[in-house]
Scaffold this motif. Structure first.
Motif, PDB file in Angstrom:
ATOM      1  N   VAL A   1     -21.760  -2.647 -60.277  1.00  0.00           N
ATOM      2  CA  VAL A   1     -22.863  -3.644 -60.390  1.00  0.00           C
ATOM      3  C   VAL A   1     -23.291  -4.069 -59.080  1.00  0.00           C
ATOM      4  N   GLY A   2     -22.749  -3.748 -57.858  1.00  0.00           N
ATOM      5  CA  GLY A   2     -23.109  -4.206 -56.701  1.00  0.00           C
ATOM      6  C   GLY A   2     -22.248  -5.143 -55.830  1.00  0.00           C
ATOM      7  N   LYS A   3     -21.061  -5.192 -56.422  1.00  0.00           N
ATOM      8  CA  LYS A   3     -20.162  -6.210 -55.482  1.00  0.00           C
ATOM      9  C   LYS A   3     -19.976  -5.672 -54.071  1.00  0.00           C
ATOM     10  N   THR A   4     -19.531  -4.415 -53.921  1.00  0.00           N
ATOM     11  CA  THR A   4     -19.530  -3.862 -52.408  1.00  0.00           C
ATOM     12  C   THR A   4     -20.569  -4.127 -51.914  1.00  0.00           C
ATOM     13  N   HIS A   5     -21.694  -3.818 -52.227  1.00  0.00           N
ATOM     14  CA  HIS A   5     -22.977  -3.926 -51.843  1.00  0.00           C
ATOM     15  C   HIS A   5     -23.400  -5.308 -50.913  1.00  0.00           C
ATOM     16  N   LEU A   6     -22.942  -6.427 -51.815  1.00  0.00           N
ATOM     17  CA  LEU A   6     -23.147  -7.664 -51.645  1.00  0.00           C
ATOM     18  C   LEU A   6     -22.377  -8.085 -50.398  1.00  0.00           C
ATOM     19  N   LEU A   7     -20.876  -7.556 -50.778  1.00  0.00           N
ATOM     20  CA  LEU A   7     -19.890  -8.077 -49.883  1.00  0.00           C
ATOM     21  C   LEU A   7     -20.363  -7.386 -48.225  1.00  0.00           C
ATOM     22  N   ASN A   8     -20.709  -6.292 -48.382  1.00  0.00           N
ATOM     23  CA  ASN A   8     -21.026  -5.854 -46.978  1.00  0.00           C
ATOM     24  C   ASN A   8     -22.368  -6.128 -46.341  1.00  0.00           C
ATOM     25  N   ALA A   9     -23.247  -6.736 -47.340  1.00  0.00           N
ATOM     26  CA  ALA A   9     -24.562  -7.360 -46.883  1.00  0.00           C
ATOM     27  C   ALA A   9     -24.345  -8.668 -46.190  1.00  0.00           C
ATOM     28  N   LEU A  10     -23.368  -9.423 -46.852  1.00  0.00           N
ATOM     29  CA  LEU A  10     -23.020 -10.593 -46.435  1.00  0.00           C
ATOM     30  C   LEU A  10     -22.505 -10.566 -44.842  1.00  0.00           C
ATOM     31  N   GLY A  11     -21.561  -9.487 -45.053  1.00  0.00           N
ATOM     32  CA  GLY A  11     -21.062  -9.309 -43.462  1.00  0.00           C
ATOM     33  C   GLY A  11     -21.901  -8.995 -42.491  1.00  0.00           C
ATOM     34  N   ASN A  12     -22.894  -8.377 -42.919  1.00  0.00           N
ATOM     35  CA  ASN A  12     -24.135  -7.770 -41.834  1.00  0.00           C
ATOM     36  C   ASN A  12     -24.698  -9.278 -41.495  1.00  0.00           C
ATOM     37  N   GLU A  13     -24.977 -10.128 -42.350  1.00  0.00           N
ATOM     38  CA  GLU A  13     -25.890 -11.272 -42.207  1.00  0.00           C
ATOM     39  C   GLU A  13     -25.087 -12.004 -41.327  1.00  0.00           C
ATOM     40  N   LEU A  14     -23.654 -12.287 -41.627  1.00  0.00           N
ATOM     41  CA  LEU A  14     -22.969 -13.153 -40.644  1.00  0.00           C
ATOM     42  C   LEU A  14     -22.887 -12.513 -39.134  1.00  0.00           C
ATOM     43  N   VAL A  15     -22.782 -11.228 -39.081  1.00  0.00           N
ATOM     44  CA  VAL A  15     -22.690 -10.706 -37.800  1.00  0.00           C
ATOM     45  C   VAL A  15     -24.209 -10.971 -37.057  1.00  0.00           C
ATOM     46  N   SER A  16     -24.958 -10.693 -37.723  1.00  0.00           N
ATOM     47  CA  SER A  16     -26.503 -10.854 -37.269  1.00  0.00           C
ATOM     48  C   SER A  16     -26.817 -12.137 -36.672  1.00  0.00           C
ATOM     49  N   ALA A  17     -26.387 -13.222 -37.457  1.00  0.00           N
ATOM     50  CA  ALA A  17     -26.884 -14.664 -37.358  1.00  0.00           C
ATOM     51  C   ALA A  17     -25.850 -15.185 -35.893  1.00  0.00           C
ATOM     52  N   SER A  18     -24.930 -14.507 -35.872  1.00  0.00           N
ATOM     53  CA  SER A  18     -23.959 -14.657 -34.529  1.00  0.00           C
ATOM     54  C   SER A  18     -24.300 -13.846 -33.218  1.00  0.00           C
ATOM     55  N   ARG A  19     -25.248 -12.874 -33.362  1.00  0.00           N
ATOM     56  CA  ARG A  19     -25.713 -12.125 -32.468  1.00  0.00           C
ATOM     57  C   ARG A  19     -24.589 -11.221 -31.992  1.00  0.00           C
ATOM     58  N   GLY A  20     -23.777 -10.800 -33.153  1.00  0.00           N
ATOM     59  CA  GLY A  20     -22.699  -9.992 -32.790  1.00  0.00           C
ATOM     60  C   GLY A  20     -21.444 -10.506 -32.351  1.00  0.00           C
ATOM     61  N   THR A  21     -21.485 -11.754 -32.141  1.00  0.00           N
ATOM     62  CA  THR A  21     -20.248 -12.447 -31.624  1.00  0.00           C
ATOM     63  C   THR A  21     -19.241 -12.912 -32.891  1.00  0.00           C
ATOM     64  N   ALA A  22     -19.451 -12.731 -34.091  1.00  0.00           N
ATOM     65  CA  ALA A  22     -18.481 -13.337 -35.157  1.00  0.00           C
ATOM     66  C   ALA A  22     -17.844 -12.066 -35.398  1.00  0.00           C
ATOM     67  N   ALA A  23     -16.528 -12.495 -35.605  1.00  0.00           N
ATOM     68  CA  ALA A  23     -15.434 -11.368 -36.188  1.00  0.00           C
ATOM     69  C   ALA A  23     -15.352 -11.294 -37.500  1.00  0.00           C
ATOM     70  N   VAL A  24     -15.865 -10.305 -38.046  1.00  0.00           N
ATOM     71  CA  VAL A  24     -16.170 -10.312 -39.645  1.00  0.00           C
ATOM     72  C   VAL A  24     -15.388  -9.007 -39.954  1.00  0.00           C
ATOM     73  N   ALA A  25     -14.181  -9.465 -40.825  1.00  0.00           N
ATOM     74  CA  ALA A  25     -13.367  -8.188 -41.470  1.00  0.00           C
ATOM     75  C   ALA A  25     -13.897  -8.228 -43.006  1.00  0.00           C
ATOM     76  N   CYS A  26     -14.382  -6.694 -43.207  1.00  0.00           N
ATOM     77  CA  CYS A  26     -14.703  -6.349 -44.619  1.00  0.00           C
ATOM     78  C   CYS A  26     -14.179  -5.255 -44.895  1.00  0.00           C
ATOM     79  N   ILE A  27     -13.132  -5.450 -45.879  1.00  0.00           N
ATOM     80  CA  ILE A  27     -12.032  -4.405 -46.180  1.00  0.00           C
ATOM     81  C   ILE A  27     -11.841  -4.293 -47.599  1.00  0.00           C
ATOM     82  N   GLY A  28     -11.643  -3.094 -48.410  1.00  0.00           N
ATOM     83  CA  GLY A  28     -11.070  -2.912 -49.454  1.00  0.00           C
ATOM     84  C   GLY A  28      -9.491  -3.205 -49.610  1.00  0.00           C
ATOM     85  N   ALA A  29      -9.134  -3.828 -50.892  1.00  0.00           N
ATOM     86  CA  ALA A  29      -7.924  -4.335 -50.802  1.00  0.00           C
ATOM     87  C   ALA A  29      -6.737  -3.118 -50.592  1.00  0.00           C
ATOM     88  N   GLN A  30      -7.211  -1.855 -51.275  1.00  0.00           N
ATOM     89  CA  GLN A  30      -6.290  -0.841 -51.030  1.00  0.00           C
ATOM     90  C   GLN A  30      -6.023  -0.387 -49.383  1.00  0.00           C
TER      91      GLN A  30
END
Length: 652
Positions: free
Chosen positions: A418-447
């Motif tokens: 239903v789009g959970k993975t899309h939304l998580l990764n999209a949020l991660g990209n938004e956070l990285v973009s807002a920090s101009r690449g300085t934010a350390a964002v870990a986006c990973i599957g539980a496995q």
């Protein structure tokens, strides 16, 4: 009794069940007599007491060159004491321990019934404690449960630190089995080691025995062991040895993995030399013995002995191996200087992994251990919003605007696709973009998170692994339901969660079910997951389906697109993936008849299947679409059994 140089801390897999024991053992080895004296380690048989005892001795010798370390079992102590008394050399026996700085005694549970030995051991323990010298003892039970032992000796044993070693959890079993297989140079198919580790072995020896059986089964077969073969191969062990029933036949415990491998190696060499005394075989055997004794993996040299005749380049192989081993020693020293947690990494003990060792040093030098970041394929602009997901999207947007301050943690629930993975990764990209690449964002599957932890356990780098996640600005963890039942993973996730949350760092989790419905999830994690905001994504509603179809459908005339989208949007789907699958199916049907996708083609493809309830084959798809174009609509008969009525409608 000499120490086994192969039993070290760097090849002892640390898990939740033995973490305290290992920490205490390291402290005793690094500063003998200063921290825990005596140190008393107890556990059931086969859980690593002897390995840990020898590791203390080896580490103490490495940290304090020149000190004297004495290792012996209680049975050896008893035998030597009785022999000394019989020979009238009691004083000489006592003097033997006068210059021992670290005394290691294994299996002290056998003290029961040896009154004279207990008196002598009490005198020795008292003398060593008084001189600030380290004593470490192991047993299969705590001191107070050893029967018929002098109370004064019990008091001495309990006067330092008593730690136990428990049964390894799932992640530790995976790490142990993976490490043992790697030591043997065996590769299994993905999932086999994990399937083996799901069996709850009573001790590490049983785990190794089961692993040895899988290795033998694979070596004797024509193909690699499959995941579904594991239970069949180990059927007698799973039914009896692992059942815990009193009348179950026991499986003879295997010896310590390192000792077994070394003794097998010596036996193999002896057999080879016995079969042939050719000089080249003796030289290879001596070289193997030398490097194996220093803890190096010698598979490359052992393969030489499999040759029926002297390989023409065996001299060069021996020299090259020695040069590679020497280089690995230098690399390890460089690595330890850069990152102390790399000490004992197995990559520095295998000349065939020289390039990998160089890469490890380079990463340590540059500090380049990248976090698993969000995929650039997913963007917030590319995520369509409808009634079924607007609450989740609004929450994600709020997090993107003020990470760590609103909805922390944010827990997104929804069925697969239903789009959970899309939304998580999209949020991660938004956070990285807002920090101009300085934010350390870990986006990973539980496995992947679990697999990383297992690798860190195997490499003895859990602290470094954990530090990476504790330092991130945002942790986005997908499919968190997979941590259920993984004791060590949940323990590490708990500490990472606390560290991030207390520091005001953002945590977002996604799952196919809400926290309260995740069976096997620890209550301490469940309560934390529910402590923020839990939002749900439903299967796409009609409005959202229309938006998605309008995005994904291509090659349709603008005048016909609205009608086609309206028709498709009226058909419910369980997920966005299912919707995309329908678009692909319709595109294939249109390609099959060489025409643009249209409403008649869509109806011809979808409606017969809906009535029949079963998938249609490729030929009916083509025929259904073809009928639309080559037959008059009034002449298309789908289900008309009344033949006379048809004749009336179609007079010749």
């Amino acid at each position: 009794m000499p120490l086994d140089a192969r039993l070290r801390f760097d090849n002892f897999v640390v898990g939740a069940a033995n973490k305290l024991a290992v920490a205490a053992a390291r402290a005793a080895a690094e500063a003998p007599g200063q921290n825990y004296n005596p140190l008393f380690i107890y556990s059931a048989s086969g859980l690593g007491k002897t390995h840990l005892l020898a590791a203390i001795g080896n580490q103490a010798l490495q940290a304090h060159p020149g000190i004297r370390v004495e290792y012996l079992t209680l049975e050896e102590f008893v035998a030597e004491f009785h022999a000394a008394v019989e020979a009238g050399q009691h004083a000489a026996f006592r003097q033997r321990f006068d210059d021992v700085q670290v005394l290691l005694i294994d299996d002290v549970q056998f003290l029961a019934g040896h009154g004279e030995t207990q008196t002598e051991l009490l005198r020795l323990v008292t003398a060593m404690q008084g001189g600030g010298r380290q004593i470490v003892m192991t047993s299969d039970r705590p001191p107070v449960e050893i029967p018929d032992v002098d109370a004064r000796l019990i008091s001495r044993m309990t006067g330092g630190l008593i730690v136990d070693i428990g049964i390894p959890d799932f992640e530790t079993r995976v790490a142990i089995a993976g490490a043992k297989a790697e030591e043997r140079g065996v590769r299994f198919r993905p999932g086999v080691v994990e399937e083996l580790a799901r069996l709850e072995f009573r001790n590490v020896r049983e785990l190794q025995g089961a692993l040895n059986r899988l290795i033998a089964y694979q070596a004797l077969g024509d193909e690699q062991v499959r995941t579904e073969d594991v239970l069949a191969v180990l059927s007698d062990m799973t039914d009896a040895s692992l059942s815990g029933t009193p009348d179950a036949p026991s499986v003879p415990p295997a010896r310590s993995g390192n000792a077994l491998d070394f003794q097998s190696f010596v036996s193999d060499i002896a057999s080879a030399v016995a079969q042939s005394v050719e000089e080249w075989r003796l030289r290879v055997a001596e070289t193997i013995a030398r490097w194996n004794g220093e803890g190096f993996r010698t598979s490359a040299l052992e393969r030489l002995l499999e040759q029926p005749e002297a390989p023409p380049n065996y001299d060069a192989v021996l020299r090259g191996f020695g040069a590679a081993a020497a280089h690995l020693k230098e690399l390890e020293q460089q690595a330890i200087g850069l990152d102390a947690t790399l000490a004992g990494n197995p990559v520095f003990r295998d000349p065939e992994r020289l390039r990998e060792a160089e890469a490890v040093v380079q990463r340590a030098r540059t500090g380049a251990i990248p976090l698993p970041g969000p995929s650039v394929e997913y963007s917030r602009a590319g995520f369509e919003i409808g009634v079924s997901n607007h609450m989740a999207v609004r929450a994600v947007d709020a997090v993107a605007e003020a990470p760590g301050r609103r909805y922390n943690p944010l827990f997104i629930v929804g069925p697969s696709g239903v789009g959970k993975t899309h939304l998580l990764n999209a949020l991660g990209n938004e956070l990285v973009s807002a920090s101009r690449g300085t934010a350390a964002v870990a986006c990973i599957g539980a496995q992947a998170f679990i697999d990383e932890l297992i690798a860190a356990l195997r490499d003895g780098a859990v602290e470094r692994w954990s530090a990476r996640y504790r330092d991130v600005d945002a942790l986005l963890l997908d499919d968190v339901q997979f941590v259920a039942g993984k004791e060590r993973t949940q323990d590490e996730l708990f500490h990472v969660f606390n560290a991030l949350h207390s520091a005001g760092r953002q945590i977002v989790l996604a799952s196919d079910r809400p926290p309260r419905e995740i069976t096997g999830l620890e209550e301490r994690l469940r309560s934390r997951f529910e402590g923020g905001l839990v939002v749900e994504i439903q299967p796409p509603d009609r409005e959202l389906r229309a938006q998605l179809y309008r995005r994904f459908v291509h090659g349709v005339a603008p005048a016909e697109l609205d009608e086609l989208v309206a028709y498709l949007a009226d058909r419910p789907v369980d997920s966005v993936r299912e919707l995309i699958g329908i678009v692909q199916r319709l595109s294939a049907a249109a390609d099959a008849v060489g025409a643009p996708l249209s409403l008649p083609i869509a109806r011809g493809e979808l409606e017969p299947q809906a009535r029949a309830g079963t998938p249609v084959s490729g030929m009916p798809v083509v025929r259904a679409a073809a009928d639309v174009f080559f037959l008059d609509d009034e002449k298309v008969v789908w289900d008309w059994p009344d033949i006379p009525a048809r004749l009336i409608e179609e007079p010749r």
